[in-house]
Design a protein around this motif. Structure first.
Motif, mmCIF file in Angstrom:
data_model
loop_
_atom_site.group_PDB
_atom_site.id
_atom_site.type_symbol
_atom_site.label_atom_id
_atom_site.label_comp_id
_atom_site.label_asym_id
_atom_site.label_seq_id
_atom_site.Cartn_x
_atom_site.Cartn_y
_atom_site.Cartn_z
ATOM 1 N N MET A 82 0.832 -1.200 0.000
ATOM 2 C CA MET A 82 0.000 0.000 0.000
ATOM 3 C C MET A 82 0.869 1.253 0.000
ATOM 4 S SD MET A 82 -3.414 -0.484 0.185
ATOM 5 C CE MET A 82 -3.075 -1.391 -1.319
ATOM 6 N N PRO A 83 0.292 2.384 -0.408
ATOM 7 C CA PRO A 83 1.054 3.639 -0.401
ATOM 8 C C PRO A 83 1.514 4.027 0.999
ATOM 9 C CG PRO A 83 -0.958 3.857 -1.690
ATOM 10 C CD PRO A 83 -1.051 2.551 -0.966
ATOM 11 N N TYR A 84 2.589 4.813 1.041
ATOM 12 C CA TYR A 84 3.080 5.353 2.301
ATOM 13 C C TYR A 84 3.761 6.688 2.042
ATOM 14 C CZ TYR A 84 7.603 3.469 0.816
ATOM 15 O OH TYR A 84 8.736 3.185 0.111
ATOM 16 N N LEU A 85 3.794 7.513 3.065
ATOM 17 C CA LEU A 85 4.453 8.811 3.000
ATOM 18 C C LEU A 85 5.942 8.611 3.229
ATOM 19 C CD1 LEU A 85 3.930 11.883 2.732
ATOM 20 C CD2 LEU A 85 3.691 11.935 5.228
ATOM 21 N N SER A 86 6.772 9.178 2.356
ATOM 22 C CA SER A 86 8.231 9.037 2.489
ATOM 23 C C SER A 86 8.710 9.704 3.774
ATOM 24 C CB SER A 86 8.932 9.668 1.282
ATOM 25 O OG SER A 86 8.802 11.080 1.323
ATOM 26 N N SER A 87 9.890 9.322 4.214
ATOM 27 C CA SER A 87 10.443 9.872 5.448
ATOM 28 C C SER A 87 10.665 11.379 5.350
ATOM 29 C CB SER A 87 11.742 9.163 5.822
ATOM 30 O OG SER A 87 12.695 9.316 4.794
ATOM 31 N N THR A 88 10.882 11.891 4.132
ATOM 32 C CA THR A 88 11.052 13.334 3.951
ATOM 33 C C THR A 88 9.720 14.069 3.920
ATOM 34 O OG1 THR A 88 10.954 13.217 1.534
ATOM 35 C CG2 THR A 88 13.141 12.957 2.577
ATOM 36 N N LYS A 89 8.641 13.326 3.799
ATOM 37 C CA LYS A 89 7.269 13.867 3.705
ATOM 38 C C LYS A 89 7.016 14.582 2.370
ATOM 39 C CE LYS A 89 6.444 12.995 8.187
ATOM 40 N NZ LYS A 89 6.939 11.692 8.466
ATOM 41 N N HIS A 90 7.956 14.487 1.425
ATOM 42 C CA HIS A 90 7.804 15.131 0.120
ATOM 43 C C HIS A 90 7.078 14.262 -0.891
ATOM 44 C CE1 HIS A 90 11.436 17.611 1.426
ATOM 45 N NE2 HIS A 90 10.398 18.416 1.408
ATOM 46 N N TRP A 91 7.019 12.957 -0.644
ATOM 47 C CA TRP A 91 6.444 12.031 -1.617
ATOM 48 C C TRP A 91 5.493 11.048 -0.954
ATOM 49 C CZ3 TRP A 91 7.612 13.403 -6.368
ATOM 50 C CH2 TRP A 91 8.841 14.009 -6.636
ATOM 51 N N VAL A 92 4.474 10.659 -1.696
ATOM 52 C CA VAL A 92 3.737 9.445 -1.378
ATOM 53 C C VAL A 92 4.260 8.415 -2.366
ATOM 54 C CG1 VAL A 92 1.495 8.299 -1.327
ATOM 55 C CG2 VAL A 92 1.699 10.654 -0.526
ATOM 56 N N ILE A 93 4.722 7.297 -1.843
ATOM 57 C CA ILE A 93 5.237 6.207 -2.668
ATOM 58 C C ILE A 93 4.079 5.242 -2.897
ATOM 59 C CG2 ILE A 93 7.020 4.447 -2.938
ATOM 60 C CD1 ILE A 93 8.029 7.409 -2.366
ATOM 61 N N ILE A 94 3.744 5.015 -4.160
ATOM 62 C CA ILE A 94 2.604 4.165 -4.492
ATOM 63 C C ILE A 94 3.089 2.943 -5.254
ATOM 64 C CG2 ILE A 94 0.418 4.019 -5.729
ATOM 65 C CD1 ILE A 94 0.014 6.964 -5.141
ATOM 66 N N PRO A 95 2.916 1.753 -4.681
ATOM 67 C CA PRO A 95 3.243 0.535 -5.420
ATOM 68 C C PRO A 95 2.346 0.457 -6.662
ATOM 69 C CG PRO A 95 2.934 0.065 -3.088
ATOM 70 C CD PRO A 95 2.451 1.457 -3.320
ATOM 71 N N ALA A 96 2.945 0.343 -7.823
ATOM 72 C CA ALA A 96 2.176 0.377 -9.070
ATOM 73 C C ALA A 96 1.098 -0.701 -9.110
ATOM 74 C CB ALA A 96 3.112 0.243 -10.267
ATOM 75 N N GLY A 97 1.372 -1.855 -8.525
ATOM 76 C CA GLY A 97 0.397 -2.934 -8.521
ATOM 77 C C GLY A 97 -0.820 -2.670 -7.652
ATOM 78 N N SER A 98 -0.760 -1.657 -6.805
ATOM 79 C CA SER A 98 -1.917 -1.323 -5.966
ATOM 80 C C SER A 98 -2.947 -0.485 -6.709
ATOM 81 C CB SER A 98 -1.475 -0.597 -4.691
ATOM 82 O OG SER A 98 -0.984 0.701 -4.976
ATOM 83 N N LEU A 99 -2.577 0.037 -7.886
ATOM 84 C CA LEU A 99 -3.527 0.807 -8.695
ATOM 85 C C LEU A 99 -4.479 -0.140 -9.423
ATOM 86 C CD1 LEU A 99 -1.122 3.472 -10.230
ATOM 87 C CD2 LEU A 99 -2.869 3.850 -8.465
ATOM 88 N N ASP A 100 -5.730 0.280 -9.559
ATOM 89 C CA ASP A 100 -6.734 -0.527 -10.248
ATOM 90 C C ASP A 100 -6.727 -0.311 -11.756
ATOM 91 O OD1 ASP A 100 -7.501 -1.510 -7.768
ATOM 92 O OD2 ASP A 100 -9.047 0.026 -7.498
ATOM 93 N N SER A 101 -5.977 0.671 -12.227
ATOM 94 C CA SER A 101 -5.792 0.915 -13.661
ATOM 95 C C SER A 101 -4.393 1.481 -13.865
ATOM 96 C CB SER A 101 -6.868 1.869 -14.197
ATOM 97 O OG SER A 101 -6.866 3.083 -13.483
ATOM 98 N N SER A 102 -4.000 1.629 -15.114
ATOM 99 C CA SER A 102 -2.624 2.030 -15.419
ATOM 100 C C SER A 102 -2.423 3.544 -15.360
ATOM 101 C CB SER A 102 -2.234 1.546 -16.819
ATOM 102 O OG SER A 102 -2.218 0.148 -16.850
ATOM 103 N N PRO A 103 -1.304 3.983 -14.798
ATOM 104 C CA PRO A 103 -0.971 5.408 -14.821
ATOM 105 C C PRO A 103 -0.477 5.808 -16.209
ATOM 106 C CG PRO A 103 0.823 4.184 -13.840
ATOM 107 C CD PRO A 103 -0.282 3.188 -14.122
ATOM 108 N N SER A 104 -0.477 7.091 -16.479
ATOM 109 C CA SER A 104 0.012 7.559 -17.783
ATOM 110 C C SER A 104 1.541 7.523 -17.858
ATOM 111 C CB SER A 104 -0.505 8.969 -18.082
ATOM 112 O OG SER A 104 -0.093 9.876 -17.079
ATOM 113 N N LEU A 105 2.214 7.560 -16.719
ATOM 114 C CA LEU A 105 3.674 7.509 -16.695
ATOM 115 C C LEU A 105 4.142 6.053 -16.728
ATOM 116 C CD1 LEU A 105 6.309 9.178 -16.355
ATOM 117 C CD2 LEU A 105 6.041 8.884 -13.876
ATOM 118 N N ALA A 106 5.021 5.742 -17.666
ATOM 119 C CA ALA A 106 5.612 4.403 -17.769
ATOM 120 C C ALA A 106 6.864 4.345 -16.900
ATOM 121 C CB ALA A 106 5.968 4.108 -19.228
ATOM 122 N N PRO A 107 7.320 3.138 -16.545
ATOM 123 C CA PRO A 107 8.570 3.051 -15.789
ATOM 124 C C PRO A 107 9.693 3.798 -16.507
ATOM 125 C CG PRO A 107 7.508 0.908 -15.853
ATOM 126 C CD PRO A 107 6.741 1.804 -16.789
#
Length: 134
Positions: A82-107
């Protein structure tokens, strides 16, 4: 703006996010291999303002590896990443497999390849099946 939904395997946790991801890495570090039980993780990075929990935030647990800037967010009921807030609090890290559809950004890249599993180099040459092989 395109919104994407995400969830865990048991359906206890749901979130939505603006499709405004800034980074998408396939990380092969030793810690990410342990977290995923696989060859790498596929993580998307987004600013917290674009992320929102819909339900089940209390089910989400986070493990922070002491001495490292790595964490692991997971559903406490089913264990899904599942997503989590980075230690710097600047990012939410989202595991790509947790999304129910594909993001527009590719690896964008493979990172920490010096720690890549030795057997991973041959995966692009393996047979492919749409389901279980017969």
């Amino acid at each position: 703006m395109n919104r994407l939904k995400g969830s865990c395997l048991c359906g206890g946790v749901e979130f939505d996010v603006n499709d405004k991801f800034e980074q998408f890495h396939l990380c092969h570090c030793d810690q990410c291999k342990k977290v995923s039980g696989s060859a790498h993780v596929a993580n998307l990075f987004i600013r917290p303002i674009h992320f929102q929990w819909i339900k089940g935030q209390s089910l989400v647990k986070q493990f922070d590896l002491p001495g490292r800037a790595i964490s692991n967010g997971f559903c406490g009921a089913c264990g899904s990443a599942m997503p989590y807030l980075s230690s710097t609090k600047h990012w939410v890290i989202i595991p790509a497999g947790s999304l129910d559809s594909s993001p527009s950004l590719a690896p964008q890249d493979h990172i920490f390849t010096a720690e890549q599993a030795s057997w991973y180099h041959q995966v692009s040459q393996l047979k492919q099946f749409e389901g279980f092989p017969e």
